[in-house]
Design an enzyme around this catalytic site. Structure first.
Site, PDB file in Angstrom:
ATOM      1  N   ILE A 115       0.859  -1.173   0.000  1.00 55.69           N
ATOM      2  CA  ILE A 115       0.000   0.000   0.000  1.00 55.69           C
ATOM      3  C   ILE A 115       0.899   1.228   0.000  1.00 55.69           C
ATOM      4  O   ILE A 115       1.833   1.331   0.808  1.00 55.69           O
ATOM      5  CB  ILE A 115      -0.923   0.038   1.232  1.00 55.69           C
ATOM      6  N   CYS A 116       0.642   2.154  -0.926  1.00 57.64           N
ATOM      7  CA  CYS A 116       1.387   3.402  -1.012  1.00 57.64           C
ATOM      8  C   CYS A 116       2.881   3.124  -1.195  1.00 57.64           C
ATOM      9  O   CYS A 116       3.272   2.330  -2.041  1.00 57.64           O
ATOM     10  CB  CYS A 116       1.096   4.246   0.233  1.00 57.64           C
ATOM     11  N   THR A 117       3.733   3.734  -0.369  1.00 62.41           N
ATOM     12  CA  THR A 117       5.173   3.573  -0.555  1.00 62.41           C
ATOM     13  C   THR A 117       5.708   2.262  -0.001  1.00 62.41           C
ATOM     14  O   THR A 117       6.914   2.025  -0.044  1.00 62.41           O
ATOM     15  CB  THR A 117       5.932   4.754   0.087  1.00 62.41           C
TER      16      THR A 117
END
Length: 341
Positions: A115-117
């Site tokens: 998720i995300c970075t």
């Protein structure tokens, strides 16, 4: 003694580190934790783990106590890596030694998601070479510089490359978790989780990350009435002219406004709603494929097969045989009166 109970549930491990975002950690536990059979048996067991168990700093003013170490990764069926303020460790795209040792514990064949970075962890571990992936649009250029071998698409909510999945950022983690539940147990179970969590049941992974006007400004008209009309009349023929007339707009203005508010064209959105309706009917009813095609608005079984194959990779009959079972067909009755969010 293992980290997970021996009860047959799908095992999900969330790998966190210092600087974790509590919201993303909570998303994974909340979404997977809500998936149940009609008689209330949970379908997933979720645990949080870290390279070293103990108290971890978050990106806000409190800490999180993590009781499990990387041994949980060796037992997990799915591993989710959310974002962190410290993320991937160094600016050269390498993992810290403790994170590298932890990631090495992921068992072969496990499904891995970010998720995300959290994407930076997967890339640094060599799990993304030659694969399509996404991350938050603000870190896309940095990612491309560090990992040019990864096919990064920063314009989508999430990607699914089979055993490796990635989400753009925070809220798209909800979409990705629902997508995984939908793949595991079908649309009915995923939609019930979404209903309990009070989120949209299905946002396609290819939807744009950044929608220019998600809440219309006062001087602009919304396309919400047209979308509401479509959902009540999916079995009817729908034209752009009819949708534009619902909002008293020209076709050109409506098409532009719809894309600004929803992130995809009206035709793309309409097709996705019809596919979702067809999936629900295949799971919940005994209707023939021809009738499902008619009620979902595809008109013919051939058209339904074409669109469902494109969306799920299987035919209507194969989809039904995979996901239709006694507890799923009774799911709404069994869960309809249970607790909400």
């Amino acid at each position: 003694m293992g980290v997970f109970a021996e009860d047959g549930r799908h095992r999900v491990a969330v790998l966190v580190r210092h600087g974790l975002l509590p919201m993303e950690l909570g998303i994974v536990h909340r979404i997977f934790g809500q998936a149940e059979t009609a008689d209330g048996q949970r379908l997933y067991e979720v645990v949080t783990c870290a390279p070293e168990p103990g108290e971890l700093r978050t990106d806000v003013d409190f800490t999180v106590k993590v009781g499990h170490g990387p041994e949980a990764l060796a037992e997990a069926d799915t591993v989710v890596v959310p974002a962190s303020q410290q993320d991937y460790g160094t600016d050269d795209g390498c993992l810290s030694e403790e994170m590298a040792r932890a990631v090495a514990r992921i068992r072969p064949g496990a499904r891995v998601a970010s998720i995300c970075t959290g994407l930076f962890v997967l890339a640094a571990a060599g799990l993304l070479e030659g694969r399509r992936a996404t991350t938050h649009w603000q870190t896309a250029e940095q990612f491309r510089q560090l990992f040019p071998e990864v096919e990064l698409d920063a314009n989508v909510l999430y990607t699914d490359e089979g055993r490796v999945l990635t989400a753009a950022g925070v809220a798209s983690g909800i979409d990705l978790c629902l997508h995984m539940i939908r793949c595991d147990h079908g649309a009915v179970v995923a939609n019930e989780v979404a209903r309990r969590t009070v989120v949209p049941p299905h946002r396609e992974g290819g939807q744009a990350q950044f929608i220019r006007r998600p809440v219309p400004e006062p001087q602009y008209s919304s396309t919400a009435a047209a979308r509401a009309w479509v959902l009540e009349h999916l079995d009817r023929p729908v034209t752009l002219r009819k949708l534009a007339s619902c909002e008293a707009m020209s076709v050109r203005t409506f098409t532009r406004r719809f894309r600004e508010e929803v992130g995809v064209s009206p035709l793309q959105w309409l097709t996705r709603q019809r596919v979702e309706r067809a999936r629900q009917l295949l799971e919940e009813t005994e209707l023939t494929v021809d009738r499902v095609a008619s009620d979902a608005g595809f008109g013919t079984a051939a058209s339904l097969r074409q669109h469902l194959q494109a969306a799920t990779g299987v035919s209507p009959s194969a989809y039904r045989s995979t996901y239709r079972s006694t507890f799923r067909s009774a799911y709404r009755e069994g869960c309809g009166g249970k607790r909400g969010g």
